[in-house]
Scaffold this motif. Structure first.
Motif, PDB file in Angstrom:
ATOM      1  N   THR A  70     -47.776  33.177 -21.804  1.00  0.00           N
ATOM      2  CA  THR A  70     -46.359  32.883 -21.565  1.00  0.00           C
ATOM      3  C   THR A  70     -46.306  31.486 -20.925  1.00  0.00           C
ATOM      4  O   THR A  70     -46.276  31.366 -19.700  1.00  0.00           O
ATOM      5  CB  THR A  70     -45.702  33.925 -20.640  1.00  0.00           C
ATOM      6  N   PRO A  71     -46.320  30.446 -21.748  1.00  0.00           N
ATOM      7  CA  PRO A  71     -46.421  29.081 -21.219  1.00  0.00           C
ATOM      8  C   PRO A  71     -45.357  28.773 -20.167  1.00  0.00           C
ATOM      9  O   PRO A  71     -44.235  29.276 -20.217  1.00  0.00           O
ATOM     10  CB  PRO A  71     -46.236  28.219 -22.469  1.00  0.00           C
ATOM     11  N   SER A  72     -45.731  27.942 -19.219  1.00  0.00           N
ATOM     12  CA  SER A  72     -44.870  27.696 -18.060  1.00  0.00           C
ATOM     13  C   SER A  72     -43.508  27.136 -18.445  1.00  0.00           C
ATOM     14  O   SER A  72     -42.498  27.440 -17.795  1.00  0.00           O
ATOM     15  CB  SER A  72     -45.569  26.768 -17.068  1.00  0.00           C
ATOM     16  N   SER A  73     -43.431  26.351 -19.505  1.00  0.00           N
ATOM     17  CA  SER A  73     -42.128  25.798 -19.895  1.00  0.00           C
ATOM     18  C   SER A  73     -41.172  26.896 -20.347  1.00  0.00           C
ATOM     19  O   SER A  73     -39.959  26.804 -20.125  1.00  0.00           O
ATOM     20  CB  SER A  73     -42.287  24.747 -20.996  1.00  0.00           C
ATOM     21  N   THR A  74     -41.687  27.952 -20.968  1.00  0.00           N
ATOM     22  CA  THR A  74     -40.811  29.045 -21.404  1.00  0.00           C
ATOM     23  C   THR A  74     -40.272  29.811 -20.199  1.00  0.00           C
ATOM     24  O   THR A  74     -39.137  30.282 -20.209  1.00  0.00           O
ATOM     25  CB  THR A  74     -41.543  30.010 -22.349  1.00  0.00           C
ATOM     26  N   VAL A  75     -41.085  29.921 -19.152  1.00  0.00           N
ATOM     27  CA  VAL A  75     -40.662  30.625 -17.944  1.00  0.00           C
ATOM     28  C   VAL A  75     -39.656  29.780 -17.167  1.00  0.00           C
ATOM     29  O   VAL A  75     -38.638  30.296 -16.675  1.00  0.00           O
ATOM     30  CB  VAL A  75     -41.887  30.982 -17.091  1.00  0.00           C
ATOM     31  N   HIS A  95     -37.594  32.055 -24.649  1.00  0.00           N
ATOM     32  CA  HIS A  95     -37.546  30.724 -25.270  1.00  0.00           C
ATOM     33  C   HIS A  95     -38.517  30.635 -26.454  1.00  0.00           C
ATOM     34  O   HIS A  95     -39.472  29.854 -26.452  1.00  0.00           O
ATOM     35  CB  HIS A  95     -37.863  29.668 -24.215  1.00  0.00           C
ATOM     36  N   PHE A  96     -38.217  31.419 -27.486  1.00  0.00           N
ATOM     37  CA  PHE A  96     -39.117  31.544 -28.630  1.00  0.00           C
ATOM     38  C   PHE A  96     -39.384  30.215 -29.332  1.00  0.00           C
ATOM     39  O   PHE A  96     -40.498  29.988 -29.814  1.00  0.00           O
ATOM     40  CB  PHE A  96     -38.544  32.549 -29.638  1.00  0.00           C
ATOM     41  N   GLU A  97     -38.375  29.347 -29.405  1.00  0.00           N
ATOM     42  CA  GLU A  97     -38.583  28.088 -30.121  1.00  0.00           C
ATOM     43  C   GLU A  97     -39.764  27.316 -29.527  1.00  0.00           C
ATOM     44  O   GLU A  97     -40.584  26.746 -30.259  1.00  0.00           O
ATOM     45  CB  GLU A  97     -37.333  27.204 -30.064  1.00  0.00           C
ATOM     46  N   ARG A  98     -39.854  27.307 -28.224  1.00  0.00           N
ATOM     47  CA  ARG A  98     -40.953  26.621 -27.534  1.00  0.00           C
ATOM     48  C   ARG A  98     -42.238  27.442 -27.586  1.00  0.00           C
ATOM     49  O   ARG A  98     -43.322  26.921 -27.860  1.00  0.00           O
ATOM     50  CB  ARG A  98     -40.546  26.351 -26.084  1.00  0.00           C
ATOM     51  N   ALA A  99     -42.112  28.745 -27.339  1.00  0.00           N
ATOM     52  CA  ALA A  99     -43.290  29.613 -27.272  1.00  0.00           C
ATOM     53  C   ALA A  99     -44.080  29.611 -28.576  1.00  0.00           C
ATOM     54  O   ALA A  99     -45.314  29.576 -28.568  1.00  0.00           O
ATOM     55  CB  ALA A  99     -42.858  31.036 -26.919  1.00  0.00           C
ATOM     56  N   LEU A 100     -43.383  29.631 -29.706  1.00  0.00           N
ATOM     57  CA  LEU A 100     -44.073  29.683 -30.992  1.00  0.00           C
ATOM     58  C   LEU A 100     -44.803  28.379 -31.290  1.00  0.00           C
ATOM     59  O   LEU A 100     -45.707  28.353 -32.124  1.00  0.00           O
ATOM     60  CB  LEU A 100     -43.079  29.998 -32.114  1.00  0.00           C
ATOM     61  N   ASP A 101     -44.423  27.312 -30.620  1.00  0.00           N
ATOM     62  CA  ASP A 101     -45.088  26.023 -30.824  1.00  0.00           C
ATOM     63  C   ASP A 101     -46.332  25.863 -29.968  1.00  0.00           C
ATOM     64  O   ASP A 101     -47.286  25.190 -30.387  1.00  0.00           O
ATOM     65  CB  ASP A 101     -44.127  24.864 -30.522  1.00  0.00           C
ATOM     66  N   ILE A 102     -46.354  26.453 -28.760  1.00  0.00           N
ATOM     67  CA  ILE A 102     -47.447  26.113 -27.845  1.00  0.00           C
ATOM     68  C   ILE A 102     -48.269  27.288 -27.326  1.00  0.00           C
ATOM     69  O   ILE A 102     -49.344  27.071 -26.772  1.00  0.00           O
ATOM     70  CB  ILE A 102     -46.920  25.306 -26.644  1.00  0.00           C
ATOM     71  N   LYS A 110     -33.356  33.809 -36.168  1.00  0.00           N
ATOM     72  CA  LYS A 110     -32.045  34.382 -35.871  1.00  0.00           C
ATOM     73  C   LYS A 110     -32.196  35.738 -35.187  1.00  0.00           C
ATOM     74  O   LYS A 110     -31.518  36.016 -34.185  1.00  0.00           O
ATOM     75  CB  LYS A 110     -31.218  34.536 -37.154  1.00  0.00           C
ATOM     76  N   THR A 111     -33.086  36.577 -35.707  1.00  0.00           N
ATOM     77  CA  THR A 111     -33.323  37.872 -35.083  1.00  0.00           C
ATOM     78  C   THR A 111     -33.785  37.705 -33.640  1.00  0.00           C
ATOM     79  O   THR A 111     -33.286  38.362 -32.723  1.00  0.00           O
ATOM     80  CB  THR A 111     -34.380  38.663 -35.874  1.00  0.00           C
ATOM     81  N   LEU A 112     -34.719  36.802 -33.424  1.00  0.00           N
ATOM     82  CA  LEU A 112     -35.249  36.578 -32.075  1.00  0.00           C
ATOM     83  C   LEU A 112     -34.182  36.037 -31.140  1.00  0.00           C
ATOM     84  O   LEU A 112     -34.244  36.259 -29.921  1.00  0.00           O
ATOM     85  CB  LEU A 112     -36.439  35.624 -32.141  1.00  0.00           C
ATOM     86  N   GLY A 113     -33.200  35.340 -31.678  1.00  0.00           N
ATOM     87  CA  GLY A 113     -32.118  34.819 -30.856  1.00  0.00           C
ATOM     88  C   GLY A 113     -31.315  35.905 -30.162  1.00  0.00           C
ATOM     89  O   GLY A 113     -30.754  35.687 -29.083  1.00  0.00           O
ATOM     90  N   TYR A 114     -31.252  37.089 -30.761  1.00  0.00           N
ATOM     91  CA  TYR A 114     -30.489  38.190 -30.166  1.00  0.00           C
ATOM     92  C   TYR A 114     -31.234  38.861 -29.010  1.00  0.00           C
ATOM     93  O   TYR A 114     -30.610  39.567 -28.210  1.00  0.00           O
ATOM     94  CB  TYR A 114     -30.149  39.238 -31.227  1.00  0.00           C
ATOM     95  N   ILE A 115     -32.557  38.656 -28.935  1.00  0.00           N
ATOM     96  CA  ILE A 115     -33.315  39.377 -27.899  1.00  0.00           C
ATOM     97  C   ILE A 115     -34.041  38.436 -26.944  1.00  0.00           C
ATOM     98  O   ILE A 115     -34.720  38.904 -26.022  1.00  0.00           O
ATOM     99  CB  ILE A 115     -34.309  40.375 -28.545  1.00  0.00           C
TER     100      ILE A 115
END
Length: 341
Positions: A294-299, A230-237, A265-270
């Motif tokens: 690895t924030p809990s929301s991403t997990v 969940h990179f979108e969230r991880a990169l924020d927090i 886009k690249t991160l979306g593939y992995i």
């Protein structure tokens, strides 16, 4: 204190006084956090189907050298696994002595780590399980023979090929995993798997989820506080660890975020969350509510997207991104159930 997801609701008030939930949602919100996969590429399924087909066409060269080992009840081998681009990946096999067929685990290590020592896997061999573990390319003692187009001022692996999903670092890592899984299930493997599982923590947890999504024959999955999720969230927090390589890339290489769309886009593939819709095997996950790497929301995003009916997430309110001996007991219990099934 460890709680399974099914028991979380009744204990929300109690847990909220114990875990500080640093920088993330309250536990009750985490239980229901199932974000839309807006960054999942339209051709995600087709792309990985193509990669699987390509890996099916390779026959890896594998060198196996058996050791003299101090523990007489196990056998240990050093492995050199030559992957699809001729990168030699160093591996290890630890198995019960004299066993040709048994349950097999493919174990993945954490970021900057390596395949591990034979002693790391002895507790699993006492259950009659054989364990294979390989260095992730470029980490441990293994090189990476791939060529990446872009450079960066930021050290680490996260940015290698970051604007090219066809030749991104983790795309190549996933190709290695596909080839390893093919080999483990072939007649060339020194152990025939009666059941095949995957296991890992942090980077290894993310890779375990990806492997369980890509390979339909995976029978069980253990993913502790998985990274690559969940990179979108991880990169924020996220406040520490490998996600910060990408955060700092924008700070020092692209402060106006002009390449953001290409990077995301690249991160979306992995993104391991994007593989969770394919996972139907029994799955055990875990997270500490004070984990800033690895924030809990991403997990929870990964857990709540799993298609598996038999799934559990253990929650440890005061644990950070660290080894958790209490969860090791949970893993033993989970694996014993897989042996009995």
């Amino acid at each position: 204190m460890a709680l399974s997801l099914n028991g979380l609701k009744n204990f929300t008030n109690e847990v909220s006084t114990l875990g500080r939930q640093v920088g993330d949602f309250p536990l009750e919100e985490l239980r229901n956090y199932r974000p839309n996969l807006g960054n999942k590429p339209d051709d995600f399924d087709a792309f990985w189907a193509e990669q699987k087909m390509k890996m099916n066409g390779y026959h890896p060269h594998v060198k196996i050298v058996w050791r003299d080992y101090a523990v007489p009840s196990v056998e240990v081998a050093d492995i050199t696994f030559t992957s699809w681009d001729n990168t030699p990946l160093t591996g290890i096999l630890v198995k019960p002595k004299g066993v040709e067929k048994c349950q097999v685990i493919l174990s993945f290590h954490g970021y900057t780590g390596n395949r591990g020592l034979a002693a790391d896997f002895l507790k699993w061999t006492t259950l009659g399980i054989a364990v294979f573990a390989f260095d992730v390319r470029g980490q441990g003692e293994s090189p990476d023979f791939s060529n990446y187009r872009n450079g960066s001022r930021i050290p680490g692996w996260m940015l290698l090929g970051i604007q090219d999903h066809e030749n991104y670092y983790y795309t190549n890592v996933y190709r290695d995993i596909l080839l390893q899984l093919n080999w483990l299930q072939s007649e060339d493997s020194p152990v025939g798997p009666t059941k095949l599982g995957v296991m890992g923590s942090s980077q290894g947890g993310g890779l375990a989820l990806v492997a369980a999504g890509l390979e339909k024959n995976i029978d069980f999955c253990i993913a502790d506080w998985p990274f690559i999720a969940h990179f979108e969230r991880a990169l924020d927090i996220a406040l520490s660890g490998p996600y910060m390589e990408i955060v700092n890339y924008f700070k020092w290489n692209d402060p106006e975020y002009k390449t953001y769309d290409k990077v995301i886009k690249t991160l979306g593939y992995i993104d391991s969350v994007h593989f969770c819709d394919w996972i139907t095997c029994p799955t055990l996950m875990a997270i500490g509510l004070e984990d800033a790497t690895t924030p809990s929301s991403t997990v929870f995003a990964a857990f709540n997207h799993l298609k598996a009916k038999d799934k559990t997430i253990e929650v440890y309110p005061q644990f950070m991104h660290e080894f958790n001996p209490f969860h090791e007991e949970k893993k033993v219990e989970f694996l014993m159930k897989q042996l009995e099934m």
